[in-house]
Design a protein around this motif. Structure first.
Motif, PDB file in Angstrom:
ATOM      1  N   LEU A   1       0.839  -1.199   0.000  1.00 52.02           N
ATOM      2  CA  LEU A   1       0.000   0.000   0.000  1.00 52.02           C
ATOM      3  C   LEU A   1       0.875   1.251   0.000  1.00 52.02           C
ATOM      4  N   HIS A   2       0.395   2.288  -0.692  1.00 51.57           N
ATOM      5  CA  HIS A   2       1.109   3.558  -0.759  1.00 51.57           C
ATOM      6  C   HIS A   2       0.295   4.650  -0.055  1.00 51.57           C
ATOM      7  N   SER A   3       0.974   5.466   0.712  1.00 55.48           N
ATOM      8  CA  SER A   3       0.324   6.540   1.474  1.00 55.48           C
ATOM      9  C   SER A   3       0.750   7.902   0.943  1.00 55.48           C
ATOM     10  N   LYS A   4       0.278   8.942   1.600  1.00 58.04           N
ATOM     11  CA  LYS A   4       0.633  10.310   1.214  1.00 58.04           C
ATOM     12  C   LYS A   4       2.118  10.600   1.418  1.00 58.04           C
ATOM     13  N   TRP A   5       2.814   9.720   2.109  1.00 57.21           N
ATOM     14  CA  TRP A   5       4.245   9.940   2.313  1.00 57.21           C
ATOM     15  C   TRP A   5       4.989   9.860   0.982  1.00 57.21           C
ATOM     16  N   SER A   6       4.465   9.096   0.014  1.00 61.84           N
ATOM     17  CA  SER A   6       5.045   9.121  -1.326  1.00 61.84           C
ATOM     18  C   SER A   6       3.958   9.586  -2.287  1.00 61.84           C
ATOM     19  N   ASP A   7       3.465   8.719  -3.161  1.00 71.18           N
ATOM     20  CA  ASP A   7       2.503   9.172  -4.175  1.00 71.18           C
ATOM     21  C   ASP A   7       1.089   8.669  -3.933  1.00 71.18           C
TER      22      ASP A   7
ATOM     23  N   ARG B   1      13.795   5.892  -2.553  1.00 70.23           N
ATOM     24  CA  ARG B   1      14.335   7.206  -2.868  1.00 70.23           C
ATOM     25  C   ARG B   1      14.635   7.437  -4.348  1.00 70.23           C
ATOM     26  N   SER B   2      14.986   6.401  -5.118  1.00 67.38           N
ATOM     27  CA  SER B   2      15.369   6.611  -6.512  1.00 67.38           C
ATOM     28  C   SER B   2      14.191   6.950  -7.409  1.00 67.38           C
ATOM     29  N   LEU B   3      12.983   6.603  -6.971  1.00 69.37           N
ATOM     30  CA  LEU B   3      11.801   6.888  -7.795  1.00 69.37           C
ATOM     31  C   LEU B   3      11.291   8.281  -7.450  1.00 69.37           C
ATOM     32  N   ALA B   4      12.013   9.273  -7.942  1.00 71.36           N
ATOM     33  CA  ALA B   4      11.707  10.660  -7.595  1.00 71.36           C
ATOM     34  C   ALA B   4      10.335  11.084  -8.091  1.00 71.36           C
ATOM     35  N   ILE B   5       9.921  10.551  -9.242  1.00 74.14           N
ATOM     36  CA  ILE B   5       8.633  10.942  -9.814  1.00 74.14           C
ATOM     37  C   ILE B   5       7.475  10.565  -8.889  1.00 74.14           C
ATOM     38  N   ALA B   6       7.708   9.554  -8.027  1.00 75.16           N
ATOM     39  CA  ALA B   6       6.683   9.114  -7.068  1.00 75.16           C
ATOM     40  C   ALA B   6       6.987   9.602  -5.657  1.00 75.16           C
TER      41      ALA B   6
ATOM     42  N   ILE C   1      16.333   8.263   3.053  1.00 74.66           N
ATOM     43  CA  ILE C   1      16.532   7.429   4.247  1.00 74.66           C
ATOM     44  C   ILE C   1      15.963   8.078   5.503  1.00 74.66           C
ATOM     45  N   GLU C   2      16.226   9.356   5.699  1.00 74.36           N
ATOM     46  CA  GLU C   2      15.741  10.026   6.912  1.00 74.36           C
ATOM     47  C   GLU C   2      14.219  10.047   6.960  1.00 74.36           C
ATOM     48  N   LYS C   3      13.593  10.246   5.795  1.00 73.61           N
ATOM     49  CA  LYS C   3      12.130  10.254   5.739  1.00 73.61           C
ATOM     50  C   LYS C   3      11.575   8.854   6.027  1.00 73.61           C
ATOM     51  N   LEU C   4      12.256   7.840   5.534  1.00 73.01           N
ATOM     52  CA  LEU C   4      11.841   6.472   5.782  1.00 73.01           C
ATOM     53  C   LEU C   4      11.917   6.148   7.278  1.00 73.01           C
ATOM     54  N   LYS C   5      12.986   6.598   7.934  1.00 72.19           N
ATOM     55  CA  LYS C   5      13.124   6.374   9.378  1.00 72.19           C
ATOM     56  C   LYS C   5      12.032   7.111  10.145  1.00 72.19           C
TER      57      LYS C   5
ATOM     58  N   LEU D   1      -3.287   1.209  18.472  1.00 70.96           N
ATOM     59  CA  LEU D   1      -4.257   0.354  17.801  1.00 70.96           C
ATOM     60  C   LEU D   1      -4.557  -0.886  18.628  1.00 70.96           C
ATOM     61  N   GLN D   2      -5.804  -1.293  18.625  1.00 68.18           N
ATOM     62  CA  GLN D   2      -6.230  -2.494  19.332  1.00 68.18           C
ATOM     63  C   GLN D   2      -6.641  -3.538  18.296  1.00 68.18           C
ATOM     64  N   GLY D   3      -5.964  -4.697  18.306  1.00 69.12           N
ATOM     65  CA  GLY D   3      -6.336  -5.772  17.390  1.00 69.12           C
ATOM     66  C   GLY D   3      -5.995  -5.513  15.950  1.00 69.12           C
ATOM     67  N   PHE D   4      -5.019  -4.650  15.716  1.00 68.76           N
ATOM     68  CA  PHE D   4      -4.628  -4.334  14.337  1.00 68.76           C
ATOM     69  C   PHE D   4      -3.145  -4.000  14.329  1.00 68.76           C
ATOM     70  N   ARG D   5      -2.466  -4.384  13.249  1.00 63.89           N
ATOM     71  CA  ARG D   5      -1.035  -4.164  13.155  1.00 63.89           C
ATOM     72  C   ARG D   5      -0.692  -3.488  11.834  1.00 63.89           C
ATOM     73  N   VAL D   6       0.163  -2.473  11.872  1.00 61.94           N
ATOM     74  CA  VAL D   6       0.711  -1.846  10.666  1.00 61.94           C
ATOM     75  C   VAL D   6       2.176  -2.250  10.563  1.00 61.94           C
ATOM     76  N   PHE D   7       2.531  -2.922   9.481  1.00 65.52           N
ATOM     77  CA  PHE D   7       3.916  -3.284   9.232  1.00 65.52           C
ATOM     78  C   PHE D   7       4.613  -2.131   8.508  1.00 65.52           C
ATOM     79  N   ALA D   8       5.777  -1.773   8.970  1.00 68.49           N
ATOM     80  CA  ALA D   8       6.561  -0.694   8.338  1.00 68.49           C
ATOM     81  C   ALA D   8       7.402  -1.304   7.232  1.00 68.49           C
ATOM     82  N   GLY D   9       7.112  -0.928   5.998  1.00 68.25           N
ATOM     83  CA  GLY D   9       7.804  -1.514   4.871  1.00 68.25           C
ATOM     84  C   GLY D   9       8.221  -0.495   3.839  1.00 68.25           C
ATOM     85  N   ILE D  10       8.655  -0.986   2.708  1.00 72.77           N
ATOM     86  CA  ILE D  10       9.070  -0.129   1.600  1.00 72.77           C
ATOM     87  C   ILE D  10       8.924  -0.913   0.300  1.00 72.77           C
ATOM     88  N   GLU D  11       8.523  -0.236  -0.763  1.00 71.99           N
ATOM     89  CA  GLU D  11       8.648  -0.806  -2.106  1.00 71.99           C
ATOM     90  C   GLU D  11       9.933  -0.232  -2.683  1.00 71.99           C
ATOM     91  N   MET D  12      10.956  -1.041  -2.691  1.00 74.49           N
ATOM     92  CA  MET D  12      12.307  -0.579  -3.023  1.00 74.49           C
ATOM     93  C   MET D  12      12.649  -0.912  -4.470  1.00 74.49           C
TER      94      MET D  12
END
Length: 578
Positions: free
Chosen positions: A348-354, A381-386, A391-395, A408-419
């Motif tokens: 999934l992609h959020s407002k943090w990228s495109d 980071r290399s996909l500037a158009i998106a 690295i700092e933003k990812l952290k 959150l109760q009963g729900f988990r968000v995994f921190a990932g990246i499409e690299m």
């Protein structure tokens, strides 16, 4: 005239008025009137003028239009607008990014009359000169036209399913006794050449049904009818460019006909062979002999036919004569994955990228779907158009997700990246960054024209990295627009099995990558898969339904797909991969 026929006229009128730039209040009134008509139980044809005027949402002007349609069968103002607004402008409304306001600008500024005019204007870069438009709209229009040209006679499964659903819903309003989708759409073919429906009109006269169906806004041209071996078949052209075929059936004929018009010729042939061996007679509109009697309720169910032939029920997605009959006879058909088996979306992609939505909004949408978790995998980071993440933003995002998980109760968000898997085979982040993430997806977004060996080696390099969990849209195809990469899929499957790397079934309507054939090969190779949507907005999570269809067509069971695991099981699975 049926209420919905009048509603269709009002909707078309509203659209054409908006394209012309007419008063927005008038446009809204016609659209509201269409909604009111579609929601009414009583036909306006059976009501007096005073009664119609008393219906909220139907004012004097609309009532006058209704009476004109009832009396003459046409609406003069609509006929005039159809002549005034060029056909190409109306066709342009089907292109991405072209709504009525954009269509109005194209008509008034560029005098567009045909799609060819629009194509030439885009190629000459004249669209971007129109106030309020720009290069992005121009590029989207060019791509949309190219897609129409390349996909002539074919449409995406998602579009075909949408059209089929609307037509079936409409037929039940006539009403008919039963209407079902058959053919390529029911089998889940990724691209569809024709839409087939089987319909039992019941008490509704089939000729009246054909006449009204022929006026549906999804159709163009005339509805034709022909008798084939005692059965009436209706033929029409859909606005999407494919054929519509409607088989008109009686109640006793319905199940064998539905079965006949769903599976391919090979599947049907095997069923006929089995029937003959058992002294039964199976035809396109009958199933008789040897004392066959369906149990109560089974006369409306294909399972009764399969059972009489000594087979378990075979799901429509498997009816391709690819070993499903043999597997059924041996009791070895898979227990196919279902939508309810999915516990989350891992791409999934959020407002943090495109993406369009915040992480919190994606969580809310996922919970409404009954999910236990999601993974946020914005672009690297290399996909500037998106707006790929440095690295700092990812952290920073990872910390935000950690804080969110505490609330959150009963729900988990995994921190990932499409690299990105870069053109030279390197990965977009160093290992020390990747190892801090819950989930890493490797993807190719550039260098599509490289030699197949080089593309394959790029993917193999990512598979071999212990921090890469999933390879997304592995063959890179875009249906109707871009062929798959020239990759060695066998080498990729072997490496994925060896290094326990998951391959993605990307559920985006124009990707459906991996295709079903490769899904089955992956299963046979012991490779796990993930059904993800690659959604850039919350609503696109619904595309998981398409991924499920492809997975089923590839003989996949819940155990073959990692996002059928619970959040705890998935967390452990990802941890053990390292």
């Amino acid at each position: 005239m049926h209420n919905f026929e009048i509603a269709w006229a009002f909707r078309e009128l509203a659209t054409l008025l908006e394209v012309k730039g007419e008063n927005s209040f008038k446009v809204v009134a016609y659209r509201k009137g269409a909604e009111v008509l579609e929601g009414m139980d009583r036909p306006v044809a059976a009501m007096s003028q005073e009664e119609i005027l008393s219906v909220p949402g139907l004012g004097k002007a609309l009532v006058a239009n209704i009476l004109e349609l009832e009396t003459t069968g046409r609406l003069e103002v609509l006929q005039h607008l159809r002549k005034e607004i060029p056909k190409g402008v109306v066709q342009a409304l089907a292109l991405p990014g072209v709504g009525t306001k954009v269509a109005h600008k194209l008509m008034t500024h560029l005098k567009i009359k045909t799609l060819q005019d629009l194509k030439e204007a885009a190629q000459a870069k004249r669209i971007r000169t129109i106030p309020g438009l720009g290069p992005k709209v121009e590029v989207n229009i060019q791509r949309g036209i190219a897609r129409l040209e390349e996909q002539a006679g074919l449409i995406l499964l998602a579009e075909a399913r949408g059209v089929a659903g609307r037509l079936v819903d409409f037929l039940y309003k006539l009403p008919v006794r039963r209407a079902e989708v058959a053919g390529e759409v029911r089998r889940g073919e990724e691209m569809v050449e024709q839409l087939e429906l089987v319909v039992d009109p019941g008490v509704t006269d089939w000729k009246e049904m054909a006449e009204v169906l022929g006026k549906h806004p999804l159709l163009v041209g005339d509805m034709l009818s022909q008798e084939v071996e005692g059965q009436w078949v209706l033929l029409a052209q859909l606005r999407s460019g494919i054929k519509l075929i409607v088989y008109v059936l009686g109640e006793a004929e319905f199940i064998p006909a539905w079965l006949y018009h769903t599976g391919n010729a090979g599947h049907w042939g095997r069923l006929v062979e089995l029937a003959e061996k058992k002294g039964l007679s199976l035809g396109p509109r009958h199933f008789t002999g040897n004392g066959f009697e369906p149990a109560d309720g089974d006369d409306h169910c294909e399972a009764a036919v399969y059972s009489a032939l000594g087979l378990p029920y075979i799901a429509p997605e498997l009816r391709d004569n690819q070993g499903e009959i043999e597997a059924g006879l041996k009791g070895q058909l898979p227990g196919l994955i279902r939508q309810v088996d999915l516990k989350g979306d891992l791409h999934l992609h959020s407002k943090w990228s495109d993406g369009v939505n915040t992480i919190e909004e994606l969580v809310e949408a996922a919970r409404k779907r009954g999910y236990e978790y999601i993974a946020i995998t914005d672009h690297s980071r290399s996909l500037a158009i998106a707006r790929g993440l440095p690295i700092e933003k990812l952290k920073e995002q990872k910390q935000r997700i950690a804080g969110l998980n505490q609330t959150l109760q009963g729900f988990r968000v995994f921190a990932g990246i499409e690299m990105d898997i870069l053109g030279d085979g390197r990965l977009d982040y160093p290992d020390e960054i990747l190892e801090e993430l819950d989930l890493v997806i490797g993807s190719i977004h550039s260098g599509f024209r490289q030699e197949g060996e080089k593309l394959t080696n790029r993917i193999l390099g990512a598979i071999q990295n212990p921090h890469v969990d999933i390879v997304a849209h592995p063959t890179g195809r875009v249906l109707g627009r871009r062929d798959p990469y020239g990759v060695d899929i066998r080498a990729i499957l072997e490496a994925a099995a060896k290094y326990d790397t998951v391959l993605e079934i990307n559920s985006s309507p124009d990707r459906l990558d991996l295709k079903a054939e490769y899904c089955r090969q992956a299963k046979e190779s012991g490779v796990k898969l993930a059904i993800n949507t690659d959604a850039h907005e919350a609503g696109a999570m619904a595309d998981a339904e398409l991924g499920i269809i492809i997975a089923r067509k590839g003989w996949l069971e819940a155990k073959d797909v990692i996002n059928t695991m619970s959040a705890k099981e998935l967390e452990e699975y990802l941890r053990n991969k390292l």
